[in-house]
Design a protein around this motif. Structure first.
Motif, mmCIF file in Angstrom:
data_model
loop_
_atom_site.group_PDB
_atom_site.id
_atom_site.type_symbol
_atom_site.label_atom_id
_atom_site.label_comp_id
_atom_site.label_asym_id
_atom_site.label_seq_id
_atom_site.Cartn_x
_atom_site.Cartn_y
_atom_site.Cartn_z
ATOM 1 N N ARG A 1 -7.235 6.125 -9.844
ATOM 2 C CA ARG A 1 -6.613 5.270 -8.820
ATOM 3 C C ARG A 1 -5.314 5.903 -8.312
ATOM 4 O O ARG A 1 -4.977 5.795 -7.121
ATOM 5 N N ALA A 2 -4.566 6.544 -9.220
ATOM 6 C CA ALA A 2 -3.327 7.201 -8.800
ATOM 7 C C ALA A 2 -3.643 8.376 -7.862
ATOM 8 O O ALA A 2 -2.952 8.583 -6.854
ATOM 9 N N ILE A 3 -4.696 9.145 -8.184
ATOM 10 C CA ILE A 3 -5.122 10.236 -7.303
ATOM 11 C C ILE A 3 -5.571 9.668 -5.953
ATOM 12 O O ILE A 3 -5.210 10.187 -4.882
ATOM 13 N N GLU A 4 -6.354 8.600 -6.002
ATOM 14 C CA GLU A 4 -6.819 7.954 -4.767
ATOM 15 C C GLU A 4 -5.632 7.542 -3.899
ATOM 16 O O GLU A 4 -5.627 7.749 -2.677
ATOM 17 N N ASP A 5 -4.607 6.963 -4.531
ATOM 18 C CA ASP A 5 -3.424 6.525 -3.784
ATOM 19 C C ASP A 5 -2.699 7.706 -3.157
ATOM 20 O O ASP A 5 -2.273 7.643 -1.989
ATOM 21 N N GLN A 6 -2.560 8.801 -3.905
ATOM 22 C CA GLN A 6 -1.889 9.985 -3.369
ATOM 23 C C GLN A 6 -2.666 10.591 -2.193
ATOM 24 O O GLN A 6 -2.079 11.038 -1.213
ATOM 25 N N LEU A 7 -3.995 10.571 -2.292
ATOM 26 C CA LEU A 7 -4.814 11.137 -1.229
ATOM 27 C C LEU A 7 -4.712 10.326 0.065
ATOM 28 O O LEU A 7 -4.821 10.877 1.163
ATOM 29 N N LYS A 8 -4.505 9.010 -0.066
ATOM 30 C CA LYS A 8 -4.354 8.181 1.125
ATOM 31 C C LYS A 8 -3.163 8.641 1.963
ATOM 32 O O LYS A 8 -3.185 8.543 3.199
ATOM 33 N N LEU B 1 -10.862 9.263 -0.247
ATOM 34 C CA LEU B 1 -11.824 9.337 -1.341
ATOM 35 C C LEU B 1 -11.609 8.161 -2.290
ATOM 36 O O LEU B 1 -10.472 7.846 -2.657
ATOM 37 N N THR B 2 -12.692 7.521 -2.689
ATOM 38 C CA THR B 2 -12.596 6.368 -3.572
ATOM 39 C C THR B 2 -12.609 6.799 -5.033
ATOM 40 O O THR B 2 -12.943 7.943 -5.365
ATOM 41 N N VAL B 3 -12.285 5.857 -5.907
ATOM 42 C CA VAL B 3 -12.324 6.122 -7.345
ATOM 43 C C VAL B 3 -13.730 6.529 -7.774
ATOM 44 O O VAL B 3 -13.912 7.478 -8.547
ATOM 45 N N ALA B 4 -14.736 5.817 -7.278
ATOM 46 C CA ALA B 4 -16.119 6.126 -7.639
ATOM 47 C C ALA B 4 -16.488 7.542 -7.226
ATOM 48 O O ALA B 4 -17.135 8.282 -7.981
ATOM 49 N N THR B 5 -16.076 7.943 -6.036
ATOM 50 C CA THR B 5 -16.368 9.299 -5.560
ATOM 51 C C THR B 5 -15.641 10.348 -6.397
ATOM 52 O O THR B 5 -16.204 11.378 -6.764
ATOM 53 N N PRO C 1 1.294 19.286 -3.334
ATOM 54 C CA PRO C 1 0.812 18.721 -4.598
ATOM 55 C C PRO C 1 0.657 17.194 -4.530
ATOM 56 O O PRO C 1 1.390 16.504 -3.812
ATOM 57 N N LEU C 2 -0.303 16.707 -5.286
ATOM 58 C CA LEU C 2 -0.406 15.279 -5.558
ATOM 59 C C LEU C 2 0.461 15.003 -6.778
ATOM 60 O O LEU C 2 0.424 15.765 -7.751
ATOM 61 N N THR C 3 1.249 13.943 -6.736
ATOM 62 C CA THR C 3 2.200 13.683 -7.819
ATOM 63 C C THR C 3 1.857 12.393 -8.541
ATOM 64 O O THR C 3 1.742 11.333 -7.930
ATOM 65 N N HIS D 1 -0.694 5.684 -19.737
ATOM 66 C CA HIS D 1 -1.013 5.111 -18.423
ATOM 67 C C HIS D 1 -0.515 6.062 -17.345
ATOM 68 O O HIS D 1 0.482 6.751 -17.512
ATOM 69 N N TYR D 2 -1.247 6.118 -16.220
ATOM 70 C CA TYR D 2 -0.828 6.910 -15.062
ATOM 71 C C TYR D 2 -0.441 5.976 -13.913
ATOM 72 O O TYR D 2 -1.137 4.991 -13.645
ATOM 73 N N ASN D 3 0.666 6.311 -13.257
ATOM 74 C CA ASN D 3 1.062 5.637 -12.021
ATOM 75 C C ASN D 3 1.157 6.665 -10.897
ATOM 76 O O ASN D 3 1.222 7.879 -11.147
ATOM 77 N N SER D 4 1.182 6.158 -9.677
ATOM 78 C CA SER D 4 1.428 7.010 -8.523
ATOM 79 C C SER D 4 2.925 6.981 -8.209
ATOM 80 O O SER D 4 3.707 6.344 -8.922
ATOM 81 N N VAL D 5 3.327 7.666 -7.154
ATOM 82 C CA VAL D 5 4.720 7.631 -6.709
ATOM 83 C C VAL D 5 4.762 7.384 -5.202
ATOM 84 O O VAL D 5 3.773 7.568 -4.503
ATOM 85 N N LYS D 6 5.920 6.960 -4.741
ATOM 86 C CA LYS D 6 6.146 6.792 -3.310
ATOM 87 C C LYS D 6 7.578 7.164 -2.998
ATOM 88 O O LYS D 6 8.426 7.286 -3.905
#
Length: 300
Positions: free
Chosen positions: A168-175, A181-185, A269-271, A284-289
């Motif tokens: 989900r954190a990767i998905e958020d960074q990609l947005k 790309l979704t979590v399932a993908t 980079p994705l962070t 746990h992993y979080n995203s950043v903004k």
């Protein structure tokens, strides 16, 4: 003369019963948290199968306790309501024979005072919890991460703790890069890449019970779990994703230098933020903004 309804003015005995029940519920919740921590300590961090089962067991224990507490409170409420209805009938009958009865304000005043005392006690418990948390590992980790991120004009963006947090954190960074790309993908592509590059991943996966490198069957099951379950993702999956996306992935930690996988790629980079003490079960992993500029927000 208007009858006084007892159900509108619960007596002190009923409030005392409710408070005792809530105190017991709080005690049971603390005991369950201690039990969960003990269960967590008994499971190796690299045993993803047992940790997945641990998540399910913890959810079941918490769900059963929540349901039982809900039923006990409902039972107490129904019992109190039944008692008050009986009291109401008695009061209404008595009121027929009493003229010019004085308003019963003293009981209402006691009820207000009791409510104020309960509210004060609740606030004191919250304050005690905050003081205790100030020295806790979670709070200290949050402070360190906040300083690290602020220096880069970033802040944490919370991601749900549901087993999919890394994806989900990767998905958020990609947005942020207009890549939907979704979590399932992401899970599906990760498993496929790892299966197509077995030699790059298999040497790093060992059976937690024997210490032996995974067999082909065990590796296949590992990849199936990536696609079909909420299996946690880690550094191997991040490595696979960096190749799939051809993008570096940076993982910021509180007590160690950032980890970067996919440094050979030149994209932005994705962070992600890796937290050891975010939740009861640990990692746990979080995203950043981007950290909002208060001065800019206020137009100054």
């Amino acid at each position: 003369m208007e009858a006084i309804h007892a159900e509108e003015l619960p007596d002190e005995e009923e409030e005392e019963e409710q408070e005792q029940l809530l105190k017991r519920h709080r005690k049971e919740k603390k005991e369950l948290q201690a039990k969960i921590q003990s269960m967590k300590n008994a499971v190796p961090k690299n045993d993803k199968k047992r940790r997945k089962q641990l998540i399910e067991d913890v959810a079941k224990l918490e769900g059963e306790m929540e349901q039982r507490h809900k039923e006990e409170l409902e039972h107490l409420k129904l019992t109190s309501l039944a008692k008050n209805k009986i009291d109401s009938v008695v009061v209404n009958i008595a009121s027929l024979d009493i003229e010019n009865q004085q308003p019963r304000i003293s009981k209402a005043q006691k009820r207000r005072e009791k409510k104020a005392a309960l509210e004060k006690e609740r606030e004191e418990r919250i304050a005690e919890a905050e003081i205790e948390n100030l020295s806790g590992a979670r709070h200290l980790e949050n402070q360190k991460l906040a300083r690290i991120l602020a220096a880069r004009h970033l802040e944490i963006k919370q991601i749900p703790s549901d087993g999919h947090c890394m994806y989900r954190a990767i998905e958020d960074q990609l947005k942020e890069q207009d890549c939907p790309l979704t979590v399932a993908t992401l899970r599906s592509q990760t498993a496929e890449y790892m299966q197509n590059h077995v030699e790059d991943f298999l040497p790093f996966l060992t059976n937690p019970n024997t210490g032996d490198i995974y067999t082909s069957e065990e590796f296949g099951k590992y990849c199936d779990d990536i696609v079909n379950t909420a299996a946690w993702g880690g550094q191997l999956e991040l490595r696979a994703l960096s190749h799939i996306l051809q993008t570096p992935i940076e993982v910021i930690q509180a007590d160690s230098p950032p980890i970067v996988v996919g440094e050979e790629y030149s994209n932005k980079p994705l962070t992600l933020v890796y937290m050891r003490h975010a939740y009861g079960l640990g990692e746990h992993y979080n995203s950043v903004k981007q950290l909002m500029d208060t001065a800019t927000e206020n137009g100054s």
